[in-house]
Each structure stands twice: as structure tokens, then as C-alpha cells.
Scaffold this active site. Sequence first.
Site, PDB file in Angstrom:
ATOM      1  NE  ARG A 105      30.240  74.814  29.785  1.00 54.26           N
ATOM      2  CZ  ARG A 105      29.224  74.202  29.165  1.00 54.26           C
ATOM      3  NH1 ARG A 105      29.421  73.071  28.518  1.00 54.26           N
ATOM      4  NH2 ARG A 105      28.020  74.712  29.191  1.00 54.26           N
ATOM      5  CG  HIS A 150      24.254  71.453  31.322  1.00 54.51           C
ATOM      6  ND1 HIS A 150      25.450  71.732  30.694  1.00 54.51           N
ATOM      7  CD2 HIS A 150      23.500  70.829  30.388  1.00 54.51           C
ATOM      8  CE1 HIS A 150      25.420  71.297  29.443  1.00 54.51           C
ATOM      9  NE2 HIS A 150      24.244  70.733  29.232  1.00 54.51           N
ATOM     10  CD  GLU A 195      23.051  74.514  24.448  1.00 45.94           C
ATOM     11  OE1 GLU A 195      22.007  73.853  24.321  1.00 45.94           O
ATOM     12  OE2 GLU A 195      24.081  74.261  23.821  1.00 45.94           O
ATOM     13  CG  ASN A 336      27.190  75.617  24.556  1.00 44.22           C
ATOM     14  OD1 ASN A 336      28.281  76.003  24.984  1.00 44.22           O
ATOM     15  ND2 ASN A 336      26.329  74.947  25.295  1.00 44.22           N
ATOM     16  CE1 TYR A 338      27.964  70.014  20.165  1.00 49.68           C
ATOM     17  CE2 TYR A 338      26.776  71.921  20.986  1.00 49.68           C
ATOM     18  CZ  TYR A 338      27.518  70.781  21.220  1.00 49.68           C
ATOM     19  OH  TYR A 338      27.814  70.411  22.499  1.00 49.68           O
ATOM     20  CD  GLU A 403      27.746  72.135  25.535  1.00 51.90           C
ATOM     21  OE1 GLU A 403      27.082  71.695  24.573  1.00 51.90           O
ATOM     22  OE2 GLU A 403      27.320  72.191  26.689  1.00 51.90           O
TER      23      GLU A 403
END
Length: 522
Positions: A105, A150, A195, A336, A338, A403
Site C-alpha cells: 500500500r 496521503h 485519515e 488505521n 494504533y 495501518e
Amino acid sequence: MKIVAVFNYLLSFLIAYWNTESVAEDEFIYGQFPSYFRWGIGTSSYQVEGAWNLDGKGENIWDNFTHSTPSPIKDGSTGDFACDSYHKYEEDSKLVKSIGVDFYRFSISWSRILPLGTKEKVNQAGIDYYNNLINSLIHHEITPVISIHHWDLPMPLQNKGGWTNEEMIEHFGDFARILYANFGDRVKQWFTFNEAWVICVMGYGDGIFAPGVKEITETPYTCIHTILKAHAQAYRIYDLEFRDEQQGQVGITIDSGWLEPSDPNKLEDIEASERALQFKFGMFASPIVFGKYPDIVRKSVDERSKQEGRSTSRLPSFDKYWTDYIKGSYDFIGLNHYSSYLVTSASSDPGPGWYGDQNAVTFQDPSWPETGSTWLRPVPWGFRKVLNWIKNTFNNPPLIVTENGYSDLPDVGLNDYGRIEYYKGYINNLLKAVIIDGCNVRGYSAWSLMDNFEWASGYTERFGLHWVNFTDPSRERIPKESVKYLRKVFLSNGFPKPTLPWNSIQLNEQCAAVALDPDTSF
Ligand code: GAL
């Protein structure tokens, strides 16, 4: 044969039931992902390419932001040279291959293709670069997956107001069309935006990211509104002009941590958690799935705008045309993810704009382990929870984890055991979400292929599976220990337990097949 199959099928239900009942939050389970599951690794253009002004590329907002004085970047660095992937794409393809993944990606630098941001001037050297990268990946049997945008918006478009100007919808559509036309014969998976929350709140609200606009009260909502329209524009262009021939899929990547009620038995905290999730993930997912902003968001911003004496809400509305245009504009959603946060409702004035409108305060438990990033503490069970929340809130949409990753503590070098622990816990919780809970997740992409320019933190935070020497002009990439571990997980499609007396692959596939339609595989 048939009896064995039926027996296995029933057994899979029993195992699923047993697991749901008994798998504790941090318990490790063995098992594999369904056969349609795909593994990947990611980067983005500004973070790795370098070559910021070579071969006809125009200036973008991150070039401009990092070149400003005083520098807004922690170590004063820029992405001018970054990992030099513009010249090292062949080597990067090989690295991707060495990790054992199915797809790569990456994103397209808009200014490399359209130096002025608009379709009038196409830079052939930019087209050539991405053609070379795509062909090299395919040569190594890696599927290219593209993020159209991005964060690196061309500067001439920012000079017109960037994402606060509705003209961007047309320009983004033109850009996407050029990409589909040039690369769509080989690229079948597209994400329009990465995002958008970060773009709009950190870039146009806090101003700590490019373009550095500090207007938290209203501008992030204008930005979100424009981006949702631009996303739909790119999706509809694909639908109308390319889908029949190219047979690909288009989605959008949305970021969200898990927001755990600070006291899980307190209604106030449970409601604060729901509000915070809707203001983060729902803000984007709800318009594309249901055609409107989440009800909680609508109500809160409308009420607060009124209290502020405004005649209109700070959160704009979609008219009938745009509602229909945006609703359903996804073939899959990217997530995404985290880390996780604890949430409680605000006890004092929550502040202006997006932060205050949700009336929630988030913080992290100091007992959760530290990483190289202040905002990132590993909370593997939070991953399973956010996946289940998305499943329950948005009708279990096809999801790709675009992600998930970990930044090294200082001086870790190649022995990144913290990262191994992180991925083990997170991917295991993903497994539980898929094979036990029936979450419709189709693929997973780790972040990142190599250490790179980490936005406002410059090169001070390392998210890579490969260590990059940023003082060496050749930008040597060296595999960290985690490459070996992840390669094993990816190539085994999970965590098989070889000693099981039955074939766990078949069992888990049957288990997952209950909820999933393999025809729409990623
Ligand atoms: C994400 C972003 C990536 C990367 C990552 C690690 O928000 O999309 O570009 O920087 O965070 O912080």
C-alpha cells in the site's frame, strides 16, 4: 467424506461458541485467517520518496510546511530526501517481497503527477515513476494497492484555500481519473483518502500538521465536508467511467483508536465513549454508509452552535443531491488503528470546535507499555473492540486494516522485540475478531515497510520493519528482528497450531464463512 465435513462444521460452531464464552481479553489463541485474507505493508509518498523537486514535481503543502522557519518539525528535518524511494523503488519492491506479504500500500504524490494540482499540466516523469514502481511490484508478485491522497496536497491548490474550498472536489476527481486511466489496468484496489480526520483537525484545526492552519472552531468541519464530497466524486468517477472495464474496488481509509469507557460500569462514560467514536470514525463512516453525519454529532454541534449565538450550525449539511451521491460510495472501508484511550465526559468547559463538541476527555492508562510515540501505547484488546464496534454500528462493512504499527523506543536498533510483542497481540486480536466474532475484515497492512519521515516528529520516531540509516546518502535499509516474525505470521496466514488433531484451517474457514461472503474478497 460428507459425514466428516458435517462433523467439522458442527465442531466449528462449538469451538466458536466456546471461544466467545471463554477467551479472555489478553489470551492468545491459535488459528488461521480465512483463505481470502490478504497481508500487506505500507508507506506514503511524502514519507519515503524524497526527490521533492526533481523531474518536474511541483511543491506540495508538506514541502512548504517543512521549509518554513522556524521549523514546525521536531528535529527540524524535511522529507526532501527521506528514504529516497524515488530512486530505490526496485529495492523497495524486493523488501516488500521479503516480508512475505501479498500487497504493498503506497500513495501517489499529487504534485509529482500534476505539478500545479490541476489537470492542465500532467508530468510524464511522475506517471513513469509510478508505472515503474507498479511494474516492479507485479514482477515480484506483489499486488499494488494505492492511496490516492496521503496528505501532500499541491501548494497551488492550498493557495486557493485547500480543503476549505469546494473547487477541490473537481480537482480531486480529475486527479483520481488520471490515476485510474494510467494505472487502473494493473491496480484494482484504491483508497481515496488516508485519515481525513488528521488532515482536517491536525492540519486545519490545531495547525500542527501541514498546512498549519489554526482554526479549530469551524474549519475542520468545512474541510471534512469537502473531503467527503471529493471522496464520493472519485468513487462515482470510477463507477461511471472505469469499473466495467477495470473491475476494481474503491474505498476510503479512516483512523480510529479504541475509546474505552474509563469506568465501564458508569453510563456517563459509556455514552462518552460512543460520542468520541462517532466524532472520530463515525464522522466519515456514517455519511458513506448511511448518507448523514452521526445523529450524536449532528445534535451536539447544532446545539452548541446555537448556544454560541450562530444562525447556522458549524457542521454543514448535505442536500439531497450530495446525500445520494455520498451514501454507498464504498466497496470497502480502510481502518488505521494504533492504540486505545480511556474516555470520560468532560467536567469543565471542553473547549472550542471538534474537541469540545464531543464533550469527552481522553487519556491513556500510564500502566500500559510505552513506545517511541507519546500517543501510542499497545492495547491489543482495544483492536478487537474497535473492530466489533464498527461491525455493530455500520452493518459489518468489508474492512481492510490499512495501518497498524509500533514505534521503537529510543536506541532499540534492530532488536525490536517490543514491535514483535505488539504485532503478536494485535494480529491475534484481529484473528479473534474475524474467526470468533465474525468481523468482515478482508486484509491487514502493517505500518511501515521502513523507518521514514514521521510528519511533525521528523525522523525521531521509527515505525519501520526495516531500519534506515538517515545519515548515509545511500539510505541503506536493514531488516529488524520483527521482519522474521511477521513473515512467519503472514506466510502461515495466522497462528496455526501444528499439533492440533484436526485441520484447523478448514475449521476456521467454515467458522468465518458463516458471516462472510467470499465473492467480495479483497
Ligand atoms: C498514521 C499515518 C501514517 C503514519 C502513522 C504513524 O496516522 O497515516 O502516515 O505516519 O500514522 O504515526
